[in-house]
Design a protein around this motif. Structure first.
Motif, PDB file in Angstrom:
ATOM      1  N   MET A   1     -27.728 -14.873  27.642  1.00  0.00           N
ATOM      2  CA  MET A   1     -26.942 -14.302  28.724  1.00  0.00           C
ATOM      3  C   MET A   1     -25.529 -14.031  28.217  1.00  0.00           C
ATOM      4  SD  MET A   1     -26.434 -16.013  32.416  1.00  0.00           S
ATOM      5  CE  MET A   1     -25.918 -15.028  33.735  1.00  0.00           C
ATOM      6  N   SER A   2     -25.049 -12.850  28.390  1.00  0.00           N
ATOM      7  CA  SER A   2     -23.725 -12.497  27.890  1.00  0.00           C
ATOM      8  C   SER A   2     -22.645 -12.832  28.921  1.00  0.00           C
ATOM      9  CB  SER A   2     -23.664 -11.015  27.517  1.00  0.00           C
ATOM     10  OG  SER A   2     -23.811 -10.241  28.682  1.00  0.00           O
ATOM     11  N   THR A   3     -21.457 -13.120  28.407  1.00  0.00           N
ATOM     12  CA  THR A   3     -20.315 -13.409  29.264  1.00  0.00           C
ATOM     13  C   THR A   3     -19.648 -12.103  29.645  1.00  0.00           C
ATOM     14  OG1 THR A   3     -19.979 -15.472  28.063  1.00  0.00           O
ATOM     15  CG2 THR A   3     -18.131 -14.679  29.376  1.00  0.00           C
ATOM     16  N   PRO A   4     -19.364 -11.891  30.932  1.00  0.00           N
ATOM     17  CA  PRO A   4     -18.712 -10.636  31.328  1.00  0.00           C
ATOM     18  C   PRO A   4     -17.302 -10.554  30.754  1.00  0.00           C
ATOM     19  CG  PRO A   4     -18.929 -12.115  33.215  1.00  0.00           C
ATOM     20  CD  PRO A   4     -19.626 -12.757  32.050  1.00  0.00           C
ATOM     21  N   ALA A   5     -16.851  -9.347  30.447  1.00  0.00           N
ATOM     22  CA  ALA A   5     -15.509  -9.138  29.916  1.00  0.00           C
ATOM     23  C   ALA A   5     -14.485  -9.500  30.990  1.00  0.00           C
ATOM     24  CB  ALA A   5     -15.330  -7.678  29.497  1.00  0.00           C
ATOM     25  N   LEU A   6     -13.380 -10.118  30.562  1.00  0.00           N
ATOM     26  CA  LEU A   6     -12.307 -10.471  31.490  1.00  0.00           C
ATOM     27  C   LEU A   6     -11.570  -9.217  31.938  1.00  0.00           C
ATOM     28  CD1 LEU A   6     -10.820 -13.604  29.690  1.00  0.00           C
ATOM     29  CD2 LEU A   6     -12.299 -13.564  31.703  1.00  0.00           C
ATOM     30  N   ALA A   7     -11.089  -9.240  33.156  1.00  0.00           N
ATOM     31  CA  ALA A   7     -10.352  -8.102  33.705  1.00  0.00           C
ATOM     32  C   ALA A   7      -8.863  -8.202  33.380  1.00  0.00           C
ATOM     33  CB  ALA A   7     -10.566  -8.042  35.215  1.00  0.00           C
ATOM     34  N   PHE A   8      -8.486  -9.126  32.491  1.00  0.00           N
ATOM     35  CA  PHE A   8      -7.081  -9.314  32.117  1.00  0.00           C
ATOM     36  C   PHE A   8      -7.015  -9.798  30.677  1.00  0.00           C
ATOM     37  CE2 PHE A   8      -8.695 -13.123  34.183  1.00  0.00           C
ATOM     38  CZ  PHE A   8      -8.413 -14.110  33.254  1.00  0.00           C
ATOM     39  N   ASP A   9      -5.840  -9.664  30.060  1.00  0.00           N
ATOM     40  CA  ASP A   9      -5.653 -10.150  28.695  1.00  0.00           C
ATOM     41  C   ASP A   9      -4.840 -11.440  28.722  1.00  0.00           C
ATOM     42  OD1 ASP A   9      -2.994  -9.404  29.115  1.00  0.00           O
ATOM     43  OD2 ASP A   9      -3.154  -7.600  27.902  1.00  0.00           O
ATOM     44  N   SER A  10      -4.661 -12.067  27.560  1.00  0.00           N
ATOM     45  CA  SER A  10      -3.975 -13.355  27.498  1.00  0.00           C
ATOM     46  C   SER A  10      -2.513 -13.265  27.930  1.00  0.00           C
ATOM     47  CB  SER A  10      -4.095 -13.969  26.096  1.00  0.00           C
ATOM     48  OG  SER A  10      -3.462 -13.152  25.143  1.00  0.00           O
ATOM     49  N   THR A  11      -1.860 -12.141  27.674  1.00  0.00           N
ATOM     50  CA  THR A  11      -0.471 -11.972  28.106  1.00  0.00           C
ATOM     51  C   THR A  11      -0.383 -11.935  29.632  1.00  0.00           C
ATOM     52  OG1 THR A  11       0.074 -10.781  26.074  1.00  0.00           O
ATOM     53  CG2 THR A  11       1.575 -10.494  27.951  1.00  0.00           C
ATOM     54  N   THR A  12      -1.285 -11.200  30.256  1.00  0.00           N
ATOM     55  CA  THR A  12      -1.314 -11.150  31.716  1.00  0.00           C
ATOM     56  C   THR A  12      -1.592 -12.535  32.297  1.00  0.00           C
ATOM     57  OG1 THR A  12      -2.054  -8.867  31.696  1.00  0.00           O
ATOM     58  CG2 THR A  12      -2.496 -10.123  33.719  1.00  0.00           C
ATOM     59  N   PHE A  13      -2.523 -13.245  31.691  1.00  0.00           N
ATOM     60  CA  PHE A  13      -2.860 -14.591  32.155  1.00  0.00           C
ATOM     61  C   PHE A  13      -1.646 -15.514  32.058  1.00  0.00           C
ATOM     62  CE2 PHE A  13      -5.145 -18.761  31.294  1.00  0.00           C
ATOM     63  CZ  PHE A  13      -5.466 -18.982  32.628  1.00  0.00           C
ATOM     64  N   ARG A  14      -0.962 -15.518  30.906  1.00  0.00           N
ATOM     65  CA  ARG A  14       0.213 -16.372  30.697  1.00  0.00           C
ATOM     66  C   ARG A  14       1.319 -16.020  31.696  1.00  0.00           C
ATOM     67  NH1 ARG A  14       2.969 -19.162  26.125  1.00  0.00           N
ATOM     68  NH2 ARG A  14       0.971 -18.993  25.108  1.00  0.00           N
ATOM     69  N   ARG A  15       1.591 -14.739  31.877  1.00  0.00           N
ATOM     70  CA  ARG A  15       2.660 -14.308  32.804  1.00  0.00           C
ATOM     71  C   ARG A  15       2.309 -14.664  34.243  1.00  0.00           C
ATOM     72  NH1 ARG A  15       4.787  -8.670  32.306  1.00  0.00           N
ATOM     73  NH2 ARG A  15       6.463  -9.651  33.458  1.00  0.00           N
ATOM     74  N   THR A  16       1.042 -14.582  34.594  1.00  0.00           N
ATOM     75  CA  THR A  16       0.623 -14.948  35.943  1.00  0.00           C
ATOM     76  C   THR A  16       0.743 -16.455  36.150  1.00  0.00           C
ATOM     77  OG1 THR A  16      -0.855 -13.035  35.992  1.00  0.00           O
ATOM     78  CG2 THR A  16      -1.243 -14.738  37.646  1.00  0.00           C
ATOM     79  N   LEU A  17       0.370 -17.254  35.158  1.00  0.00           N
ATOM     80  CA  LEU A  17       0.574 -18.701  35.243  1.00  0.00           C
ATOM     81  C   LEU A  17       2.047 -19.042  35.420  1.00  0.00           C
ATOM     82  CD1 LEU A  17      -1.861 -19.986  32.477  1.00  0.00           C
ATOM     83  CD2 LEU A  17      -2.088 -20.353  34.947  1.00  0.00           C
TER      84      LEU A  17
END
Length: 164
Positions: A1-17
């Motif tokens: 089973m494949s993992t779906p691609a994330l709708a965000f990148d690590s920079t977006t994730f860090r800035r949102t955190l």
């Protein structure tokens, strides 16, 4: 089973955190060779009141990781509003971060930094692998607080409380 691609990148994730305001702590310990360890951490939180447990995380690539995994005790020093320079110092690559810092030894020799708004002396209980970090869970054996205003971090910058 494949993992779906994330709708965000690590920079977006860090800035949102970064939209979650946090206090700033300096985790300190004495390594088994007697050397002092200290690093700035804002991934600190409570877990349980009974027993009194706290949690924080450390990147797997940290040079202090092995010593912190092996120490019996560490301290969580919650920085006060006028301690931004300490936050920057313990986040830096300076070799001797304790050279001009006032502190006294706590449990296991862990440095307790002067002037903080709170200090927790913690027995190192458990570590859990969590992606690119290690999650530390510790049992608080002693703690004290002052009425000093905390240093905060929000949206990539230091902040203070407004209207207290």
């Amino acid at each position: 089973m494949s993992t779906p691609a994330l709708a965000f990148d690590s920079t977006t994730f860090r800035r949102t955190l970064g939209m979650f305001a946090t206090g700033i702590t300096v985790i300190t310990a004495r390594a088994s060779d007697g050397s002092l360890i200290g690093l700035t951490v804002n991934s600190f939180n409570s877990v349980s009141l009974d027993p009194p447990l706290i949690v924080w995380s450390l990147g797997n690539s940290s040079g202090a990781r092995a010593a912190l995994e092996q120490c019996e005790y560490y301290a969580v020093n919650v920085l006060a509003v006028d301690q931004q320079a300490l936050s920057n110092l313990f986040a830096s690559k300076v070799a001797d971060r304790f050279a001009d810092v006032l502190w006294e030894p706590g449990l296991g020799g862990a440095p307790l930094l002067a002037g903080c708004c709170a200090v927790f002396e913690v027995r190192n209980r458990q570590r859990i692998a969590g992606g690119d970090h290690q999650i530390f869970i510790g049992e608080v054996e002693r703690c004290e607080r002052s009425e000093r205003e905390p240093l905060l971090y929000f949206n990539g910058a230091y902040r203070t409380l407004a209207g207290g």
